[in-house]
Design a protein around this motif. Structure first.
Motif, PDB file in Angstrom:
ATOM      1  N   ASP A 318       0.807  -1.222   0.000  1.00  0.00           N
ATOM      2  CA  ASP A 318       0.000   0.000   0.000  1.00  0.00           C
ATOM      3  C   ASP A 318       0.840   1.272   0.000  1.00  0.00           C
ATOM      4  N   ASN A 319       2.138   1.126  -0.154  1.00  0.00           N
ATOM      5  CA  ASN A 319       3.008   2.308  -0.182  1.00  0.00           C
ATOM      6  C   ASN A 319       2.874   2.985  -1.545  1.00  0.00           C
ATOM      7  N   TYR A 320       2.063   4.037  -1.570  1.00  0.00           N
ATOM      8  CA  TYR A 320       1.773   4.734  -2.833  1.00  0.00           C
ATOM      9  C   TYR A 320       3.038   5.277  -3.485  1.00  0.00           C
ATOM     10  N   HIS A 323       4.923   2.757  -5.501  1.00  0.00           N
ATOM     11  CA  HIS A 323       4.279   2.541  -6.797  1.00  0.00           C
ATOM     12  C   HIS A 323       4.548   3.711  -7.740  1.00  0.00           C
ATOM     13  N   LEU A 347      -1.638   3.387 -12.435  1.00  0.00           N
ATOM     14  CA  LEU A 347      -1.396   4.015 -11.127  1.00  0.00           C
ATOM     15  C   LEU A 347      -2.602   4.860 -10.714  1.00  0.00           C
ATOM     16  N   LYS A 350      -5.363   2.515  -9.609  1.00  0.00           N
ATOM     17  CA  LYS A 350      -5.116   1.836  -8.334  1.00  0.00           C
ATOM     18  C   LYS A 350      -5.216   2.793  -7.151  1.00  0.00           C
ATOM     19  N   PHE A 351      -4.764   4.045  -7.359  1.00  0.00           N
ATOM     20  CA  PHE A 351      -4.743   5.022  -6.257  1.00  0.00           C
ATOM     21  C   PHE A 351      -5.498   6.281  -6.684  1.00  0.00           C
ATOM     22  N   LYS A 354      -5.463   9.642  -4.301  1.00  0.00           N
ATOM     23  CA  LYS A 354      -4.224  10.290  -3.866  1.00  0.00           C
ATOM     24  C   LYS A 354      -4.103  11.697  -4.444  1.00  0.00           C
TER      25      LYS A 354
END
Length: 380
Positions: A318-320, A323, A347, A350-351, A354
């Motif tokens: 889960d470390n954005y 990624h 990306l 997935k996030f 953010k």
């Protein structure tokens, strides 16, 4: 008359014999032959006379149970002997019988309240008992003898633990007036500057410790950290490498040295030390792997960076930022525009929540423009 004379002679010879045995015991003790001295003392008929000697001899050979037994007998038979009680109290403290030691030192203080060392020894015992009044005992020692180096050290140490930097300076400076090369006080001085973030002065005092022969991992580490705060990474590396010699498998030290090399643009050594640290560390390593990937990217070793970032993502899925760093690395590695665009689109998918989405969307837009221009150039 003859009978009386014979009795007197018998007493005389017996006394002389006892005195001779006592002298032999004392000689053996002085020469360090403690077990034979004990045997000699025990052969004497007047045992209370040698309780203190037996206690010291047993202490000398490390038999503290018997030493304490004879000290206790000695104090019972001669309660006015202050020196005997003092030695007994110190051995009680040394064998971790702190409550008994506290009682004995308190008794000694009642006998002689102006003896600074009685208060100092009581302070040490109270410290072991986690009694907050220990500092009062040390300060009483200081008030009775303001050159008492050990009491000054204890007071300054306690103020340092409380981050009371001005008080630390006050007591340390007073101690150094009478003993300028007291390494324990100099160490407190250096630490005081370090923790108050006066790194320039900290360096000077840690250097003084080194000049006095205090070459320890602690000193080398702290002086290295101080140099790093001044961005003098060459010196920081020099001293941290010396600290590393004391524990070559210190993963944290290896990692820190690697980051220092990174700051000097020595990517080869940065890679080596960070890689060695990662091999040893036993904890989530996503941040450390990301740092190593940065080193690889700066050397344009994109394949190595990608493999390292895979490990970072495996450590912390889960470390954005891991990624994101992977996407940026793939952007540099891939030649195909569609593959590069796809990386950022994945990306975003997935996030989606953010805060860096506008940056990513802008990068996607620029890549599409570059692709359009390149395709146009091919048609021409």
């Amino acid at each position: 008359m003859i009978r009386i004379s014979c009795l007197l002679l018998l007493v005389f010879f017996k006394t002389e014999a006892q005195t001779s045995v006592l002298n032999v015991g004392d000689s053996l003790f002085v020469l360090g032959n403690y077990s034979k001295a004990i045997h000699a003392y025990k052969s004497l008929s007047n045992q209370p006379e040698v309780y203190d000697k037996l206690a010291k001899a047993y202490t000398a050979i490390g038999n503290y149970d018997d030493a304490l037994k004879y000290y206790e007998l000695g104090v019972e038979s001669n309660p006015q002997n202050t020196l005997l009680k003092y030695d007994y109290a110190k051995l009680l403290s040394g064998t971790k019988k702190f409550k008994e030691a506290k009682s004995m030192f308190s008794s000694l203080i009642k006998t002689d309240s102006l003896n600074p060392n009685f208060h100092y020894e009581l302070g040490l015992v109270l410290e072991k008992l986690n009694d907050s009044t220990a500092i009062n005992a040390f300060k009483t020692t200081f008030s009775l003898d303001n050159t008492h180096q050990k009491a000054i050290y204890e007071i300054a140490k306690m103020h340092l633990q409380q981050r009371e930097y001005a008080q630390v300076d006050e007591y340390v400076d007073k101690g150094l007036e009478s003993y300028q090369n007291n390494v324990k006080l100099i160490s407190l001085k250096a630490q005081n500057y370090f923790w108050s973030q006066n790194y320039h002065e900290a360096i000077a005092w840690f250097e003084k410790l080194l000049d006095l022969g205090e070459k320890s991992a602690f000193v080398y580490e702290k002086i290295s950290l101080s140099y790093a705060q001044h961005f003098n990474y060459e010196k920081a590396i020099e001293y941290r490498l010396k600290a590393l010699k004391f524990n070559p498998h210190d993963a944290t030290a290896l990692y820190v040295i690697g980051t220092y090399y990174l700051n000097t643009n020595d990517y080869e050594n940065a890679e080596k030390f960070i890689d060695d640290a990662l091999f040893l560390l036993d904890k989530p390593l996503d941040k450390e792997y990301m740092k190593l990937a940065t080193v690889f990217n700066l050397q344009k070793k994109y394949k190595e960076s990608i493999e390292t970032l895979k490990k970072a993502i495996k450590e912390a899925p889960d470390n954005y930022f891991a990624h994101f760093q992977m996407a940026a690395t793939l952007d540099s590695y891939y030649e195909d525009y569609d593959a590069r665009i796809k990386v950022y689109e994945n990306l975003l998918k997935k996030f989606s929540d953010k805060g860096m989405n506008p940056f990513i969307e802008d990068r996607i837009s620029k890549l599409k423009q570059e692709k359009f221009i390149k395709e146009g150039e091919k048609k021409d």
